[in-house]
Write an enzyme that holds these catalytic residues in place. Structure first.
Site, PDB file in Angstrom:
ATOM      1  N   HIS A   1       2.818   0.019  -3.324  1.00 16.38           N
ATOM      2  CA  HIS A   1       3.519  -0.484  -4.596  1.00 16.38           C
ATOM      3  C   HIS A   1       4.980  -0.361  -4.495  1.00 16.38           C
ATOM      4  O   HIS A   1       5.889  -1.097  -4.559  1.00 16.38           O
ATOM      5  CB  HIS A   1       3.123   0.158  -5.920  1.00 16.38           C
ATOM      6  CG  HIS A   1       1.683  -0.264  -6.213  1.00 16.38           C
ATOM      7  ND1 HIS A   1       1.172  -1.699  -6.267  1.00 16.38           N
ATOM      8  CD2 HIS A   1       1.025   0.403  -6.857  1.00 16.38           C
ATOM      9  CE1 HIS A   1       0.193  -1.680  -6.915  1.00 16.38           C
ATOM     10  NE2 HIS A   1      -0.157  -0.402  -7.348  1.00 16.38           N
TER      11      HIS A   1
ATOM     12  N   LEU B   1      -4.337   8.294 -12.067  1.00 13.34           N
ATOM     13  CA  LEU B   1      -4.312   9.038 -10.870  1.00 13.34           C
ATOM     14  C   LEU B   1      -2.852   9.091 -10.505  1.00 13.34           C
ATOM     15  O   LEU B   1      -2.484   9.997  -9.676  1.00 13.34           O
ATOM     16  CB  LEU B   1      -5.082   8.296  -9.669  1.00 13.34           C
ATOM     17  CG  LEU B   1      -6.550   8.380 -10.044  1.00 13.34           C
ATOM     18  CD1 LEU B   1      -7.320   7.286  -9.039  1.00 13.34           C
ATOM     19  CD2 LEU B   1      -7.189   9.827 -10.035  1.00 13.34           C
ATOM     20  N   GLY B   2      -2.150   7.866 -10.486  1.00 11.44           N
ATOM     21  CA  GLY B   2      -0.837   7.793 -10.278  1.00 11.44           C
ATOM     22  C   GLY B   2       0.040   6.605 -10.599  1.00 11.44           C
ATOM     23  O   GLY B   2      -0.749   5.484 -11.154  1.00 11.44           O
TER      24      GLY B   2
ATOM     25  N   GLN C   1      -9.836 -12.845  -4.681  1.00 14.77           N
ATOM     26  CA  GLN C   1     -10.602 -11.648  -4.953  1.00 14.77           C
ATOM     27  C   GLN C   1     -10.658 -11.650  -6.676  1.00 14.77           C
ATOM     28  O   GLN C   1      -9.458 -11.744  -7.207  1.00 14.77           O
ATOM     29  CB  GLN C   1     -10.489 -10.248  -4.515  1.00 14.77           C
ATOM     30  CG  GLN C   1     -11.000  -9.336  -5.304  1.00 14.77           C
ATOM     31  CD  GLN C   1     -10.922  -7.845  -4.538  1.00 14.77           C
ATOM     32  OE1 GLN C   1     -10.603  -7.831  -3.339  1.00 14.77           O
ATOM     33  NE2 GLN C   1     -10.650  -6.829  -5.458  1.00 14.77           N
TER      34      GLN C   1
ATOM     35  N   HIS D   1      -1.877   4.133  -1.535  1.00 17.51           N
ATOM     36  CA  HIS D   1      -1.737   3.285  -2.484  1.00 17.51           C
ATOM     37  C   HIS D   1      -0.526   3.031  -3.226  1.00 17.51           C
ATOM     38  O   HIS D   1       0.075   1.881  -3.346  1.00 17.51           O
ATOM     39  CB  HIS D   1      -2.985   3.453  -3.534  1.00 17.51           C
ATOM     40  CG  HIS D   1      -3.118   2.277  -4.536  1.00 17.51           C
ATOM     41  ND1 HIS D   1      -4.038   1.162  -4.743  1.00 17.51           N
ATOM     42  CD2 HIS D   1      -2.196   2.104  -5.712  1.00 17.51           C
ATOM     43  CE1 HIS D   1      -3.966   0.433  -5.738  1.00 17.51           C
ATOM     44  NE2 HIS D   1      -2.692   1.151  -6.437  1.00 17.51           N
ATOM     45  N   GLU D   2       0.165   4.045  -3.815  1.00 19.72           N
ATOM     46  CA  GLU D   2       1.202   4.028  -4.568  1.00 19.72           C
ATOM     47  C   GLU D   2       2.363   3.784  -3.789  1.00 19.72           C
ATOM     48  O   GLU D   2       3.379   2.898  -4.285  1.00 19.72           O
ATOM     49  CB  GLU D   2       1.415   5.268  -5.459  1.00 19.72           C
ATOM     50  CG  GLU D   2       0.545   5.834  -6.551  1.00 19.72           C
ATOM     51  CD  GLU D   2       0.436   4.634  -7.710  1.00 19.72           C
ATOM     52  OE1 GLU D   2       1.078   3.868  -7.671  1.00 19.72           O
ATOM     53  OE2 GLU D   2      -0.873   4.889  -7.898  1.00 19.72           O
TER      54      GLU D   2
ATOM     55  N   THR E   1      -4.463   8.078  -3.025  1.00 19.42           N
ATOM     56  CA  THR E   1      -3.695   7.681  -4.200  1.00 19.42           C
ATOM     57  C   THR E   1      -1.971   7.620  -3.604  1.00 19.42           C
ATOM     58  O   THR E   1      -1.629   6.412  -4.046  1.00 19.42           O
ATOM     59  CB  THR E   1      -3.782   8.696  -5.200  1.00 19.42           C
ATOM     60  OG1 THR E   1      -5.058   8.666  -5.724  1.00 19.42           O
ATOM     61  CG2 THR E   1      -3.109   8.413  -6.579  1.00 19.42           C
TER      62      THR E   1
HETATM   63  N1  ARG Z   1      -4.653   3.623 -10.650  1.00 15.99           N
HETATM   64  C1  ARG Z   1      -3.545   3.864  -9.782  1.00 15.99           C
HETATM   65  C2  ARG Z   1      -2.870   2.568  -9.523  1.00 15.99           C
HETATM   66  O1  ARG Z   1      -3.154   1.435 -10.045  1.00 15.99           O
HETATM   67  C3  ARG Z   1      -4.086   4.427  -8.216  1.00 15.99           C
HETATM   68  C4  ARG Z   1      -5.542   4.039  -7.647  1.00 15.99           C
HETATM   69  C5  ARG Z   1      -5.739   4.851  -6.690  1.00 15.99           C
HETATM   70  N2  ARG Z   1      -6.926   4.524  -5.862  1.00 15.99           N
HETATM   71  C6  ARG Z   1      -7.701   5.513  -5.301  1.00 15.99           C
HETATM   72  N3  ARG Z   1      -8.721   5.525  -4.717  1.00 15.99           N
HETATM   73  N4  ARG Z   1      -6.917   6.885  -4.874  1.00 15.99           N
HETATM   74  O2  ARG Z   1      -1.722   2.684  -9.056  1.00 15.99           O
HETATM   75 ZN    ZN Z   2      -1.884   0.296  -7.955  1.00 17.16          ZN
HETATM   76 CA    CA Z   3      -8.068 -12.139  -9.103  1.00 14.09          CA
END
Ligand code: ARG
Ligand code: ZN
Ligand code: CA
Length: 253
Positions: free
Chosen positions: A166, A122-123, A193, A162-163, A159
């Site tokens: 990071h 996704l990203g 978690q 979330h990114e 997405t």
């Molecule tokens: N897989 C990606 C990452 O670890 C993004 C996940 C985004 N999730 C979402 N629900 N849009 O950076």
């Molecule tokens: Zn991520």
């Molecule tokens: Ca863990």
């Protein structure tokens, strides 16, 4: 940090097909989502369970398409590049015009967002402290914004939320230790978690030693679908603030 900080954004739309050449409306919808999520102005924050209500935090960050390009000229903040590449992977090619992508704008002044046909992801994002030429966030166009080609269940612009987490040094909430209970996200107010959560979990979802409230799966830094994530915590905002006071301080006024 008292004041709200605005991050200038450049969106690189790298397209091989007309569909991948997403419209301005889709770009604007993404910026709107960011301006809700990073200001605790997203209406779904009301769904946070009572036990965590006091932890929900306003990151005091806003995002705006750049109005001045690196040479000081007026810009829309959107760069459109046609590419011979049918798709991209996580190998950074999209960030280099010589590889069919679009070169980064100076990453001390702009948040670079590349939108393309990204295979299998996704990203992905670069944490603070890495090379300037690859600094920023890459997002699959079907997971970008909240209209246009954005497709369920990743059609609410999360997405990018979330990114960018990071990009501001946030780690995944489960601690990136597979299904272990020893990994950490280096944030004190997020529960320990086991592994990541996907889909739309039901509260409470207990793992490791986190009963009775369980996993904070509605956090932007888990892996649930867009409609199921709606909060950053105070501790996460402190961590983002530390990135802004440190390696990303060039964005402060
Ligand atoms: N897989 C990606 C990452 O670890 C993004 C996940 C985004 N999730 C979402 N629900 N849009 O950076
Ligand atoms: Zn991520
Ligand atoms: Ca863990």
């Amino acid at each position: 940090r008292e004041q709200v900080v605005t991050i200038p954004v450049v969106v690189h739309v790298v397209h091989h097909t007309p569909e991948q050449n997403i419209g301005q409306e889709q770009i604007d919808s993404q910026i709107e989502v960011l301006n809700r999520d990073f200001r605790k102005a997203n209406p779904d924050a009301a769904k946070v369970p009572d036990v965590w209500r006091d932890l929900v935090a306003d990151a005091r960050l806003e995002f705006a398409l750049a109005r001045t390009d690196p040479e000081g000229r007026a810009t829309s903040g959107v760069v459109r590049r046609e590419t011979p590449n049918t798709h991209f992977g996580p190998d950074e090619a999209v960030k280099f015009s010589a590889k069919g992508g679009s070169d980064a704008w100076p990453s001390d002044r702009y948040l670079n967002l590349w939108v393309c046909e990204l295979k299998d992801y996704l990203g992905y994002a670069q944490f603070p402290g890495g090379p300037a030429e690859t600094d920023g966030v890459v997002i699959q166009h079907r997971a970008f914004g909240a209209t246009g080609t954005a497709a369920k269940p990743y059609d609410l612009g999360r997405t990018a939320t979330h990114e960018i987490g990071h990009w501001l040094n946030l780690r995944h909430i489960w601690g990136d230790d597979g299904d272990g209970c020893s990994g950490t996200d280096f944030v004190d107010d997020t529960p320990n978690q086991s592994g990541y959560n996907g889909g739309t979990p039901t509260f409470p979802k207990v793992s490791c030693d986190n009963a009775p409230n369980g996993d904070m799966f509605m956090n932007y830094m888990d892996y649930v679908v867009d409609a199921a994530m709606y909060m950053f915590t105070k501790g996460q905002v402190e961590r983002m603030d530390a990135a802004l006071a440190g390696p990303r301080r060039s964005f402060l006024p």
